[in-house]
Design a protein around this motif. Structure first.
Motif, PDB file in Angstrom:
ATOM      1  N   TYR A 121       0.730  -1.147   0.034  1.00 33.01           N
ATOM      2  CA  TYR A 121      -0.014   0.128  -0.059  1.00 33.01           C
ATOM      3  C   TYR A 121       1.022   1.492   0.024  1.00 33.01           C
ATOM      4  N   LEU A 122       0.447   2.159  -0.867  1.00 30.06           N
ATOM      5  CA  LEU A 122       1.445   3.358  -0.884  1.00 30.06           C
ATOM      6  C   LEU A 122       0.410   4.606  -0.494  1.00 30.06           C
ATOM      7  N   PRO A 123       0.621   5.077   0.830  1.00 29.51           N
ATOM      8  CA  PRO A 123      -0.534   5.854   1.319  1.00 29.51           C
ATOM      9  C   PRO A 123      -0.272   7.381   0.667  1.00 29.51           C
ATOM     10  N   ASN A 124       0.700   7.632   0.223  1.00 27.56           N
ATOM     11  CA  ASN A 124       0.757   9.262  -0.066  1.00 27.56           C
ATOM     12  C   ASN A 124       1.326   9.361  -1.781  1.00 27.56           C
ATOM     13  N   ARG A 125       0.651   8.826  -2.465  1.00 30.02           N
ATOM     14  CA  ARG A 125       1.333   9.050  -4.043  1.00 30.02           C
ATOM     15  C   ARG A 125       1.047  10.019  -4.337  1.00 30.02           C
ATOM     16  N   THR A 126       2.327  10.897  -5.108  1.00 33.51           N
ATOM     17  CA  THR A 126       2.478  12.010  -5.728  1.00 33.51           C
ATOM     18  C   THR A 126       2.829  11.933  -7.162  1.00 33.51           C
ATOM     19  N   PRO A 127       2.324  12.832  -7.893  1.00 32.02           N
ATOM     20  CA  PRO A 127       2.941  12.604  -9.412  1.00 32.02           C
ATOM     21  C   PRO A 127       4.247  12.595  -9.653  1.00 32.02           C
ATOM     22  N   GLU A 128       5.063  13.153  -8.747  1.00 27.85           N
ATOM     23  CA  GLU A 128       6.505  12.907  -8.891  1.00 27.85           C
ATOM     24  C   GLU A 128       7.110  11.395  -8.612  1.00 27.85           C
ATOM     25  N   GLU A 170       0.474  11.567 -11.979  1.00 21.80           N
ATOM     26  CA  GLU A 170       0.792  12.366 -12.865  1.00 21.80           C
ATOM     27  C   GLU A 170      -0.289  12.413 -14.056  1.00 21.80           C
ATOM     28  N   TRP A 171      -0.041  13.182 -15.129  1.00 24.06           N
ATOM     29  CA  TRP A 171      -1.215  13.104 -16.333  1.00 24.06           C
ATOM     30  C   TRP A 171      -0.648  12.183 -17.076  1.00 24.06           C
ATOM     31  N   GLU A 172      -1.458  11.171 -17.633  1.00 22.99           N
ATOM     32  CA  GLU A 172      -1.097  10.410 -18.718  1.00 22.99           C
ATOM     33  C   GLU A 172      -2.125  10.264 -19.732  1.00 22.99           C
ATOM     34  N   ARG A 173      -1.431   9.815 -21.107  1.00 27.08           N
ATOM     35  CA  ARG A 173      -2.501   9.577 -22.274  1.00 27.08           C
ATOM     36  C   ARG A 173      -2.042   8.290 -22.865  1.00 27.08           C
ATOM     37  N   HIS A 174      -2.795   7.574 -23.643  1.00 27.49           N
ATOM     38  CA  HIS A 174      -2.474   6.383 -24.385  1.00 27.49           C
ATOM     39  C   HIS A 174      -2.754   6.731 -25.903  1.00 27.49           C
ATOM     40  N   PRO A 175      -2.084   7.159 -26.692  1.00 24.98           N
ATOM     41  CA  PRO A 175      -2.303   7.384 -28.104  1.00 24.98           C
ATOM     42  C   PRO A 175      -2.694   6.267 -29.112  1.00 24.98           C
ATOM     43  N   ALA A 176      -2.489   5.046 -28.708  1.00 28.07           N
ATOM     44  CA  ALA A 176      -2.735   3.938 -29.345  1.00 28.07           C
ATOM     45  C   ALA A 176      -4.180   3.070 -29.237  1.00 28.07           C
ATOM     46  N   VAL A 219      -9.704  12.601 -13.531  1.00 32.69           N
ATOM     47  CA  VAL A 219      -9.669  13.555 -14.194  1.00 32.69           C
ATOM     48  C   VAL A 219      -9.290  13.796 -15.523  1.00 32.69           C
ATOM     49  N   LEU A 220     -10.591  14.089 -16.559  1.00 33.98           N
ATOM     50  CA  LEU A 220     -10.180  13.695 -18.184  1.00 33.98           C
ATOM     51  C   LEU A 220     -10.091  15.226 -18.625  1.00 33.98           C
ATOM     52  N   ARG A 261      -5.823  11.880 -15.085  1.00 30.87           N
ATOM     53  CA  ARG A 261      -4.947  11.697 -13.966  1.00 30.87           C
ATOM     54  C   ARG A 261      -5.973  11.429 -12.983  1.00 30.87           C
ATOM     55  N   PHE A 262      -5.521  10.734 -11.750  1.00 31.75           N
ATOM     56  CA  PHE A 262      -6.236  10.352 -10.655  1.00 31.75           C
ATOM     57  C   PHE A 262      -5.777  11.587  -9.473  1.00 31.75           C
ATOM     58  N   GLU A 263      -6.996  11.925  -8.764  1.00 34.86           N
ATOM     59  CA  GLU A 263      -6.590  12.755  -7.897  1.00 34.86           C
ATOM     60  C   GLU A 263      -7.587  12.460  -6.694  1.00 34.86           C
ATOM     61  N   GLU A 264      -7.194  12.837  -5.357  1.00 34.47           N
ATOM     62  CA  GLU A 264      -7.839  12.443  -4.265  1.00 34.47           C
ATOM     63  C   GLU A 264      -8.421  10.917  -4.201  1.00 34.47           C
ATOM     64  N   SER A 265      -7.376  10.159  -4.486  1.00 33.36           N
ATOM     65  CA  SER A 265      -7.530   8.704  -4.419  1.00 33.36           C
ATOM     66  C   SER A 265      -7.592   8.199  -2.961  1.00 33.36           C
ATOM     67  N   ILE A 266      -8.334   7.330  -2.303  1.00 34.47           N
ATOM     68  CA  ILE A 266      -8.386   7.050  -1.104  1.00 34.47           C
ATOM     69  C   ILE A 266      -8.594   5.282  -0.903  1.00 34.47           C
ATOM     70  N   HIS A 267      -7.477   4.826  -0.415  1.00 34.56           N
ATOM     71  CA  HIS A 267      -7.235   3.351  -0.547  1.00 34.56           C
ATOM     72  C   HIS A 267      -7.916   2.740  -1.670  1.00 34.56           C
ATOM     73  N   LEU A 268      -7.378   3.243  -2.896  1.00 35.92           N
ATOM     74  CA  LEU A 268      -7.777   2.740  -4.298  1.00 35.92           C
ATOM     75  C   LEU A 268      -7.280   1.498  -4.622  1.00 35.92           C
ATOM     76  N   LYS A 269      -7.805   0.281  -4.763  1.00 34.58           N
ATOM     77  CA  LYS A 269      -7.350  -0.776  -5.607  1.00 34.58           C
ATOM     78  C   LYS A 269      -7.839  -0.555  -7.033  1.00 34.58           C
ATOM     79  N   VAL A 270      -6.948  -0.251  -7.960  1.00 32.03           N
ATOM     80  CA  VAL A 270      -7.591  -0.013  -9.348  1.00 32.03           C
ATOM     81  C   VAL A 270      -6.900  -0.912 -10.164  1.00 32.03           C
TER      82      VAL A 270
END
Length: 129
Positions: free
Chosen positions: A16-23, A55-61, A76-77, A103-112
């Motif tokens: 479990y990663l409790p404090n994920r940041t974009p960096e 972080e922001w991400e996209r998938h061009p394919a 967030v789209l 991107r994902f923001e304000e995730s709380i105990h997210l299993k994705v």
């Protein structure tokens, strides 16, 4: 070869990663919170377990499928230069359109779970389009 996999077993091995940041995407700090389940088409099926933001991400394919297995997040789209927020709770999914920055923001105990085409583009800065 066809191989059966247990999603519960794979999720139980994640750290479990409790404090994920974009960096963290640049440093590898988040690696233990994510696991690839299987290759799929030109990408992979993966899972993660964390709280925080990405972080922001996209998938061009191709489109990406994102499902909240447990917990919740705000996806967030970036569509036509505007941010659209979608709250995802346990059991809900979204298909992120091909090439759409998100991107994902304000995730709380997210299993994705993500079914993600490659390649992927990443950005710490707000994307231009």
């Amino acid at each position: 070869m066809v191989e059966k996999k247990s999603l519960a077993d794979i999720l139980s091995r994640l750290t479990y990663l409790p404090n994920r940041t974009p960096e963290m995407a640049l440093t590898g700090e988040a690696d233990l919170a994510f696991s690839e389940i299987a290759s799929y088409r030109d990408g992979a099926i993966s899972v993660g377990y964390y709280s925080g933001s990405s972080e922001w991400e996209r998938h061009p394919a191709g489109d990406e499928i994102v499902m909240a297995i447990e917990g919740h997040t705000t996806l967030v789209l970036l569509i036509d230069g505007e941010q659209h927020r979608i709250v995802l709770r346990s059991g809900e999914l979204v298909v992120v359109p091909q090439g759409c920055w998100h991107r994902f923001e304000e995730s709380i105990h997210l299993k994705v779970l993500g079914i993600t085409p490659q390649p992927s583009d990443h950005s710490l800065d707000f994307p231009d389009g």
